[in-house]
Design a protein around this motif. Structure first.
Motif, PDB file in Angstrom:
ATOM      1  N   ASP A   4       4.746  20.195  51.739  1.00  0.00           N
ATOM      2  CA  ASP A   4       5.719  19.386  52.476  1.00  0.00           C
ATOM      3  C   ASP A   4       5.803  18.028  51.791  1.00  0.00           C
ATOM      4  OD1 ASP A   4       7.048  17.753  54.286  1.00  0.00           O
ATOM      5  OD2 ASP A   4       6.114  18.674  56.048  1.00  0.00           O
ATOM      6  N   HIS A  51      14.526  17.867  55.721  1.00  0.00           N
ATOM      7  CA  HIS A  51      13.184  18.269  55.301  1.00  0.00           C
ATOM      8  C   HIS A  51      13.234  18.658  53.829  1.00  0.00           C
ATOM      9  CE1 HIS A  51      13.501  22.890  56.135  1.00  0.00           C
ATOM     10  NE2 HIS A  51      13.429  22.708  54.847  1.00  0.00           N
ATOM     11  N   LYS A  78      10.703  14.927  56.185  1.00  0.00           N
ATOM     12  CA  LYS A  78      11.051  15.061  57.609  1.00  0.00           C
ATOM     13  C   LYS A  78      10.376  13.953  58.415  1.00  0.00           C
ATOM     14  CE  LYS A  78      10.971  18.356  61.418  1.00  0.00           C
ATOM     15  NZ  LYS A  78      10.612  19.708  61.842  1.00  0.00           N
ATOM     16  N   ASP A  79       9.127  13.721  58.110  1.00  0.00           N
ATOM     17  CA  ASP A  79       8.352  12.707  58.814  1.00  0.00           C
ATOM     18  C   ASP A  79       8.952  11.309  58.589  1.00  0.00           C
ATOM     19  OD1 ASP A  79       6.181  11.679  60.220  1.00  0.00           O
ATOM     20  OD2 ASP A  79       5.097  11.258  58.366  1.00  0.00           O
ATOM     21  N   GLY A  96       7.020  15.320  52.892  1.00  0.00           N
ATOM     22  CA  GLY A  96       6.933  14.193  53.820  1.00  0.00           C
ATOM     23  C   GLY A  96       8.278  13.625  54.230  1.00  0.00           C
TER      24      GLY A  96
END
Ligand SMILES: [Fe+2]
Length: 335
Positions: free
Chosen positions: A236, A248, A240-241, A238
């Motif tokens: 991932d 995403h 999306k965060d 990061g």
């Protein structure tokens, strides 16, 4: 005042060298069609000839066109030549990865930073909704507003550039470098900040930019987890965060044998860029298509698609908007 000119760069350099003008804004970064020059409170608009009939609005607003979804793939040019164009900074060539740009809502560019000339970027920022950059080859040294010292972005690293964060490309690896940039909307303004020197802070400062924050994902520290299709794993990035679920982004790689399955999504876009190896994609109502490194795909919402074959070394980048789109698995493999 709008001055049409066949060679926008030549006209800009002339205004800079002979009349003390500075760049105020550029539209668009991948292939400038308008340069707004400024000196002593006077602004001159230089427009590439023929003057585009969709000249950007003079209020410099962020305009996000409605989505025109379509299945798009971009292969490497068959004749082996380059289809790249010079962008906002002369030492950077842009290869368009989403022809048609889904109605102007998205752009993805494969950007090559020249090995022949040093980078001459200045502190600037973009009026955008979403922007991320993935390190493909070599390294780039960059600095970001309120994000501590300048740093080197290595192959496989990724940054989320939140809207209007000031930044600057300082250097690149001696053999040149390549990055993938994904933005929304496709056409947007770049502004220059001559008052800020980067880096401007010894430490990272907590900042919010329109609900997003800066993210620097380092490939060397990433954790790989099982992906939605067994036989693959992903890290991932990061995005999306950091983007408040605007998007995403993952890097996906082959880890084992796999059984093809059809998926579809209900989002605006699902973009794939092959980093390594090869894959064969089946997309509903389209013939099978094989993709190799540096080739890319846009799967629109509502269309069933399946990864039907892959080399053992397959690795690809997947970017999707919005970040919390639903991806549905469809049982039964067929057309
Ligand atoms: Fe930039």
């Amino acid at each position: 005042m709008v001055i049409p000119h066949e060679d926008l760069k030549k006209a800009r350099l002339l205004l800079e060298a002979e009349f003390g003008f500075r760049r105020y804004a550029t539209f668009n970064a991948d292939y400038p069609s308008v340069e707004v020059m400024s000196s002593h409170g006077v602004r001159i608009w230089l427009a590439r000839q023929p003057v585009p009939n969709d000249l950007p609005n003079p209020e410099f607003e962020l305009l996000v066109p409605p989505l025109q979804p379509s299945f798009v793939f971009k292969k490497l040019s068959a004749h082996g030549g380059s289809d790249s164009r010079e962008g906002r900074v002369g030492q950077m060539l842009y290869r368009d990865l989403i022809p048609g740009r889904q109605g102007g809502r998205f752009i993805a560019s494969h950007i090559t930073l020249s090995k022949d000339e040093p980078v001459k970027d200045s502190v600037h920022f973009h009026r955008i909704r979403f922007q991320m950059i993935y390190g493909l080859k070599g390294w780039v040294r960059v600095a970001y507003e309120d994000e501590g010292p300048e740093f080197v972005m290595e192959e496989g690293d990724c940054v989320l550039q939140p809207p209007e964060i000031r930044h600057q490309v300082i250097d690149r690896s001696p053999d040149g470098a390549e990055v993938i940039e994904f933005c929304s909307p496709a056409a947007h303004w770049t502004f220059y900040d001559y008052d800020l020197r980067l880096p401007n802070s010894a430490d990272k400062l907590p900042r919010d930019f329109s609900g997003q924050r800066f993210i620097h994902h380092k490939a060397a520290e990433a954790r790989w987890r099982p992906w939605r299709l067994r036989g693959f794993e992903s890290r991932d990035l990061g995005i999306k965060d950091g983007s408040g679920a605007m998007a995403h982004a993952h890097v996906v790689r082959r880890s084992d044998r796999f059984q093809p399955a059809h998926f579809s999504h209900n989002g605006e876009i699902l973009f794939m860029f092959v980093l390594k190896g090869e894959l064969t994609l089946h997309c509903e109502k389209h013939p099978l298509e094989r993709f190799a490194a540096a080739e890319s795909i846009v799967v629109p919402g509502g269309i069933r698609y399946a990864l039907v074959e892959s080399s053992n070394d397959l690795e690809f980048l997947e970017v999707a908007l919005p970040g919390d789109l639903e991806i549905t698995r469809h049982e039964g493999f067929g057309s």
